[in-house]
Scaffold this motif. Structure first.
Motif, PDB file in Angstrom:
ATOM      1  N   TRP A  80       0.850  -1.187   0.000  1.00 20.64           N
ATOM      2  CA  TRP A  80       0.000   0.000   0.000  1.00 20.64           C
ATOM      3  C   TRP A  80       0.894   1.248   0.000  1.00 20.64           C
ATOM      4  CZ3 TRP A  80      -5.366  -0.022  -0.295  1.00 20.64           C
ATOM      5  CH2 TRP A  80      -5.945  -1.297  -0.263  1.00 20.64           C
ATOM      6  N   VAL A  81       0.630   2.127  -0.952  1.00 24.21           N
ATOM      7  CA  VAL A  81       1.450   3.328  -1.139  1.00 24.21           C
ATOM      8  C   VAL A  81       0.653   4.550  -0.719  1.00 24.21           C
ATOM      9  CG1 VAL A  81       2.649   4.772  -2.834  1.00 24.21           C
ATOM     10  CG2 VAL A  81       2.747   2.272  -3.019  1.00 24.21           C
ATOM     11  N   GLY A  82       1.218   5.366   0.175  1.00 23.15           N
ATOM     12  CA  GLY A  82       0.558   6.577   0.651  1.00 23.15           C
ATOM     13  C   GLY A  82       0.594   7.701  -0.366  1.00 23.15           C
ATOM     14  N   ARG A  83      -0.204   8.720  -0.095  1.00 16.55           N
ATOM     15  CA  ARG A  83      -0.338   9.825  -1.061  1.00 16.55           C
ATOM     16  C   ARG A  83       0.963  10.605  -1.230  1.00 16.55           C
ATOM     17  NH1 ARG A  83      -3.958  12.055   3.192  1.00 16.55           N
ATOM     18  NH2 ARG A  83      -5.707  11.418   1.885  1.00 16.55           N
ATOM     19  N   ASP A  84       1.779  10.675  -0.213  1.00 15.64           N
ATOM     20  CA  ASP A  84       3.029  11.437  -0.340  1.00 15.64           C
ATOM     21  C   ASP A  84       3.965  10.818  -1.376  1.00 15.64           C
ATOM     22  OD1 ASP A  84       2.164  13.213   1.538  1.00 15.64           O
ATOM     23  OD2 ASP A  84       3.230  12.290   3.220  1.00 15.64           O
ATOM     24  N   ARG A  85       3.963   9.494  -1.468  1.00 18.62           N
ATOM     25  CA  ARG A  85       4.824   8.813  -2.440  1.00 18.62           C
ATOM     26  C   ARG A  85       4.254   8.866  -3.851  1.00 18.62           C
ATOM     27  NH1 ARG A  85       6.038   2.935  -0.408  1.00 18.62           N
ATOM     28  NH2 ARG A  85       6.846   2.855  -2.561  1.00 18.62           N
ATOM     29  N   ARG A  86       3.052   9.328  -3.989  1.00 13.79           N
ATOM     30  CA  ARG A  86       2.424   9.400  -5.310  1.00 13.79           C
ATOM     31  C   ARG A  86       2.526  10.802  -5.914  1.00 13.79           C
ATOM     32  NH1 ARG A  86      -3.467   7.665  -4.513  1.00 13.79           N
ATOM     33  NH2 ARG A  86      -3.473   7.698  -6.799  1.00 13.79           N
ATOM     34  N   TYR A  87       3.173  11.704  -5.213  1.00 12.28           N
ATOM     35  CA  TYR A  87       3.414  13.052  -5.746  1.00 12.28           C
ATOM     36  C   TYR A  87       4.898  13.183  -6.026  1.00 12.28           C
ATOM     37  CZ  TYR A  87       3.944  18.100  -6.060  1.00 12.28           C
ATOM     38  OH  TYR A  87       4.260  19.360  -6.495  1.00 12.28           O
ATOM     39  N   VAL A  88       5.237  13.434  -7.289  1.00 14.82           N
ATOM     40  CA  VAL A  88       6.632  13.561  -7.709  1.00 14.82           C
ATOM     41  C   VAL A  88       6.819  14.941  -8.321  1.00 14.82           C
ATOM     42  CG1 VAL A  88       8.454  12.645  -9.184  1.00 14.82           C
ATOM     43  CG2 VAL A  88       6.796  11.088  -8.135  1.00 14.82           C
ATOM     44  N   GLU A  89       7.854  15.649  -7.887  1.00 16.11           N
ATOM     45  CA  GLU A  89       8.092  17.014  -8.354  1.00 16.11           C
ATOM     46  C   GLU A  89       9.509  17.149  -8.897  1.00 16.11           C
ATOM     47  OE1 GLU A  89       8.467  21.410  -6.309  1.00 16.11           O
ATOM     48  OE2 GLU A  89       6.809  20.128  -5.679  1.00 16.11           O
ATOM     49  N   LYS A  90       9.649  17.925  -9.954  1.00 16.82           N
ATOM     50  CA  LYS A  90      10.954  18.148 -10.565  1.00 16.82           C
ATOM     51  C   LYS A  90      11.054  19.590 -11.029  1.00 16.82           C
ATOM     52  CE  LYS A  90      14.942  17.210 -12.520  1.00 16.82           C
ATOM     53  NZ  LYS A  90      16.160  16.993 -11.707  1.00 16.82           N
ATOM     54  N   LEU A  91      12.202  20.227 -10.744  1.00 20.38           N
ATOM     55  CA  LEU A  91      12.478  21.560 -11.270  1.00 20.38           C
ATOM     56  C   LEU A  91      13.139  21.406 -12.634  1.00 20.38           C
ATOM     57  CD1 LEU A  91      12.688  24.641 -10.991  1.00 20.38           C
ATOM     58  CD2 LEU A  91      14.893  24.286  -9.845  1.00 20.38           C
ATOM     59  N   ALA A  92      12.512  21.963 -13.656  1.00 20.57           N
ATOM     60  CA  ALA A  92      13.038  21.851 -15.014  1.00 20.57           C
ATOM     61  C   ALA A  92      14.231  22.774 -15.179  1.00 20.57           C
ATOM     62  CB  ALA A  92      11.958  22.203 -16.030  1.00 20.57           C
TER      63      ALA A  92
END
Length: 490
Positions: free
Chosen positions: A124-136
């Motif tokens: 089971w994967v929590g919501r925090d691990r489902r948000y991925v952010e990257k600075l272009a």
């Protein structure tokens, strides 16, 4: 709490039904709107503009972009989207791409189900691990975002290099069944933008010349500066066309909104300290008006903007200067005043991009102009200059009053009482308290600063108030605006 299923069979028996990530976010938003819960807590000033547009984009299942200058809470909004995800979702154990147990997209996931059937293990994967952010940035590669073939993995597993099991997945596939946020989209190279478009539009990519089918389920959100996004032509047309909604952010529209944001974000609390903090409302307003004036000043580059971080930093520095004074002078509380705002000049000068005229004058001179102009606006709501002739006459006759940002309130109050008409002016405004030296000094400084801004008296950089300096004639007979001392504010 009911124990969550740990195998595919148990998950199927529980009646779980997967949803696409955009449907999941949409339905959770609908539930939040029905309950009256705040959708984006801590976001001030966007209630009637940005938030409705965001809600519409989510309800329409759009990928979207936030267009705005720096310091407009774009990244904060994107990160809060994770709060609209489910608390946790099931994935096949060991999956790098959050494989749906009922429809895995990776070769690892498919093999796991084929080998174990209903006994395939579930995580089971929590919501925090489902948000991925990257600075272009220009050096971001296709491998960073999408993936690359890993020869070491191929050698260890005995696979051909073209085998899907040799792929080292990038950030975007790892965001499968979640949200992928890309800040400053125009800085991404065209080659990477093409790869990004392909995986979204067609669901396939090429890694080292080998085609890979990867139908991702992801919500893609961007942020960008409007100048970069519209003028430089840095976004490829197919990708731009793929973005469903363009949402414009903005700076606070009123000083009151800005004050609320600054009070919320500024690190002014002194936890564990015995000295209490009191910020006079007129000081908080003055700090905010500095930023508002800077955003309209022709000497400052409007395309770059003046971040909301400016008043936040100024407030933090002003409070810290007042704290230092309280510690040294042994005062019972921390109470910032106008002199402390001047002590925060380094927090202003570093957050302004100047035009050519501004470069000639210098950032510090412009910052002083802004503080004086802000003080004048606050002053004008309480006093009229013509009512303070007695105070002005004292300085015209040669009187000088020195108020140091390090002097105690009692010491400053003694000097203020020597200025005829000053205490009376504070009493008439209902802003003098003989038992509160700190607040009385802060109000008196505002009054003197307002007179200086109206050029009735002058203020030296040392904090000394004296007779007004004669205004220099304008060179060439051109240009408008008003001057403070030797500087011109246009």
């Amino acid at each position: 709490m009911t124990q969550r299923p740990t195998t595919l069979g148990a998950l199927r028996a529980s009646g779980y039904r997967p949803r696409s990530v955009k449907t999941e976010i949409r339905e959770n938003l609908i539930a939040r709107l029905k309950s009256g819960e705040t959708v984006f807590p801590g976001i001030v000033g966007y209630e009637d503009s940005v938030v409705p547009a965001l809600a519409n984009a989510v309800l329409a299942r759009h990928n979207f972009i936030l267009l705005g200058l720096r310091g407009q809470a774009k990244s904060r909004i994107l990160r809060q989207l994770a709060g609209l995800l489910d608390e946790a979702i099931p994935v096949l154990a060991g999956s790098e791409v959050n494989d749906d147990p009922f429809a895995p997209i990776s070769k690892h996931g498919r093999q796991l189900v084929e080998e174990h059937g209903d006994d395939a293990p579930i995580e089971w994967v929590g919501r925090d691990r489902r948000y991925v952010e990257k600075l272009a940035t220009p050096d971001v590669t296709v491998a960073d975002l999408i993936g690359d073939m890993d020869p070491i993995r191929a050698a260890r597993g005995g696979h051909l290099l073209s085998d899907e099991l040799t792929i080292n997945f990038g950030l975007l596939p790892r965001a499968n069944r979640g949200i992928f946020a890309l800040n400053e989209l125009p800085d991404l190279s065209g080659k990477v933008q093409v790869g990004l478009f392909n995986i979204l539009q067609e669901g396939d990519i090429q890694i080292k010349g080998f085609p890979v089918r990867l139908p991702l389920d992801v919500m893609l959100v961007f942020s960008a500066n409007p100048e970069d996004y519209t003028a430089r032509g840095k976004i490829i047309t197919p990708l731009k066309d793929r973005i469903g909604s363009e949402i414009l952010t903005h700076y606070p529209r009123t000083p009151e909104e800005g004050m609320q944001i600054t009070a919320q974000e500024a690190l002014t609390r002194r936890d564990g300290e015995s000295i209490p903090l009191v910020v006079p409302p007129f000081v908080a307003e003055l700090v905010e008006r500095v930023a508002f004036l800077a955003r309209d000043d022709k000497r400052i580059d409007r395309r770059s903007g003046v971040s909301q971080r400016m008043p936040i930093s100024v407030m933090e520095t002003a409070v810290s200067n007042a704290e230092r004074r309280a510690i040294v002078a042994g005062e019972p509380r921390i109470l910032p005043r106008v002199a402390d705002v001047y002590a925060a000049l380094p927090s202003i000068t570093g957050k302004m991009e100047l035009e050519y005229e501004g470069e000639l004058q210098g950032a510090e001179a412009i910052a002083r102009d802004l503080i004086a102009a802000a003080a004048r606006e606050v002053f004008d709501r309480t006093w009229e200059v013509d009512m303070l002739d007695t105070v002005v006459e004292h300085f015209d006759r040669g009187g000088v009053l020195q108020i140091s940002d390090g002097a105690s309130a009692e010491a400053c109050l003694q000097g203020l009482r020597g200025v005829p008409g000053l205490v009376e002016a504070l009493e008439q405004a209902g802003m003098y308290d003989a038992d509160d030296a700190g607040m009385s000094v802060a109000v008196a400084e505002l009054l003197l600063e307002g007179l200086a801004a109206h050029r009735k008296i002058s203020r030296a950089e040392s904090g000394a108030y004296q007779r007004a300096k004669p205004e220099r004639p304008k060179k060439g007979g051109k240009g408008g605006g008003f001057s403070f001392g030797d500087d011109m504010f246009t």
